[in-house]
Design an enzyme around this catalytic site. Structure first.
Site, short mmCIF file in Angstrom:
data_model
loop_
_atom_site.label_atom_id
_atom_site.label_comp_id
_atom_site.label_asym_id
_atom_site.label_seq_id
_atom_site.Cartn_x
_atom_site.Cartn_y
_atom_site.Cartn_z
N ILE A 147 1.11 -1.19 0.16
CA ILE A 147 -0.26 -0.06 -0.37
C ILE A 147 1.27 1.16 0.12
O ILE A 147 1.59 1.43 1.01
CB ILE A 147 -0.33 -0.03 1.53
CG1 ILE A 147 -1.50 -1.43 1.42
CG2 ILE A 147 -1.78 1.36 1.66
CD1 ILE A 147 -2.84 -1.65 0.37
N PRO A 148 0.80 1.71 -1.10
CA PRO A 148 2.42 2.52 -0.49
C PRO A 148 1.80 4.31 -0.64
O PRO A 148 1.82 4.58 -1.54
CB PRO A 148 2.11 2.57 -2.81
CG PRO A 148 0.84 2.92 -3.47
CD PRO A 148 0.57 1.72 -3.02
N CYS A 149 2.03 4.03 0.97
CA CYS A 149 1.07 5.58 1.58
C CYS A 149 3.13 6.16 1.34
O CYS A 149 2.44 7.51 1.60
CB CYS A 149 1.42 5.03 3.11
SG CYS A 149 2.63 4.06 4.03
N HIS A 150 4.35 5.77 1.05
CA HIS A 150 5.23 6.69 0.53
C HIS A 150 5.17 7.67 -0.39
O HIS A 150 5.20 8.66 -0.64
CB HIS A 150 6.10 5.58 0.68
CG HIS A 150 6.63 4.86 -0.50
ND1 HIS A 150 5.86 4.02 -1.18
CD2 HIS A 150 6.54 5.22 -2.39
CE1 HIS A 150 5.57 3.51 -1.92
NE2 HIS A 150 6.62 3.86 -2.78
N ARG A 151 4.19 7.52 -1.11
CA ARG A 151 3.57 8.44 -2.43
C ARG A 151 2.29 9.31 -2.02
O ARG A 151 2.32 9.96 -2.87
CB ARG A 151 2.83 7.35 -3.64
CG ARG A 151 4.07 5.96 -4.40
CD ARG A 151 3.32 5.83 -5.14
NE ARG A 151 4.07 4.64 -6.05
CZ ARG A 151 3.51 3.70 -6.31
NH1 ARG A 151 2.27 2.87 -6.31
NH2 ARG A 151 4.52 2.30 -6.26
#
Length: 181
Positions: A147-151
């Site tokens: 889940i690319p919360c780094h984006r």
């Protein structure tokens, strides 16, 4: 790999959660799965940090059984951590509230190499007033990179917090941007 299988309970079987410790280019990682899919991917500098976090989320998790199928799934997760530009190839278990799931599903739609502001993300999930809550949902994400919360970034495009460390967030965004070019 270190693996265990969980099945403990007081008259009732708890959901089986198995995990493995591994290494990726972002440091140490822990991959956990239950019968619904991958339920946790944690990043840290040391195994004891990973195990502490796992214990807080899944206190009865066990090292996974010596299973080639599980080891193959762990390898796929590690491969995704090292190259998050492709869609994640395994089922995931998004354990959370409906609002959390909405935020996490919206994050999964952000292409690698792109970012979105927390404010824009809040609008996407139909809660434009809930910017801080959306940021908190990113912090509650138990599936690093999957889940690319780094984006998710601030409205001005600057980098803000990341559950697994700002350095990892910066590195992930750098990698994704470089591969997009």
């Amino acid at each position: 790999y270190q693996r265990r299988v969980q099945q403990v309970g007081f008259g009732k079987a708890l959901p089986k959660v198995q995990y493995a410790l591994s290494q990726c280019t972002l440091g140490k990682c822990l991959v956990a799965e239950n019968s619904n899919g991958i339920c946790a991917v944690f990043l840290a500098n040391r195994d004891d940090q990973l195990l502490e976090e796992l214990s807080a989320v899944y206190p009865h998790a066990q090292l996974g059984a010596e299973s080639k199928a599980f080891a193959d799934r762990v390898d796929k997760v590690v491969s995704h951590l090292d190259n998050p530009n492709e869609s994640f190839p395994l089922p995931v278990d998004l354990c959370g509230t409906e609002f959390q799931k909405q935020v996490w599903q919206a994050l999964q739609k952000i292409p690698a190499g792109e970012t979105v502001s927390y404010q824009s993300l809040a609008k996407t999930v139909g809660r434009p007033e809930a910017v801080r809550a959306v940021a908190n949902m990113c912090g509650a994400n138990k599936l690093a990179v999957v889940i690319p919360c780094h984006r998710a970034v601030r409205s001005d495009g600057s980098i803000s917090g990341y559950r697994w460390g700002i350095g990892r967030k910066v590195e992930l965004l750098r990698r994704e941007s470089a591969l997009k070019e």
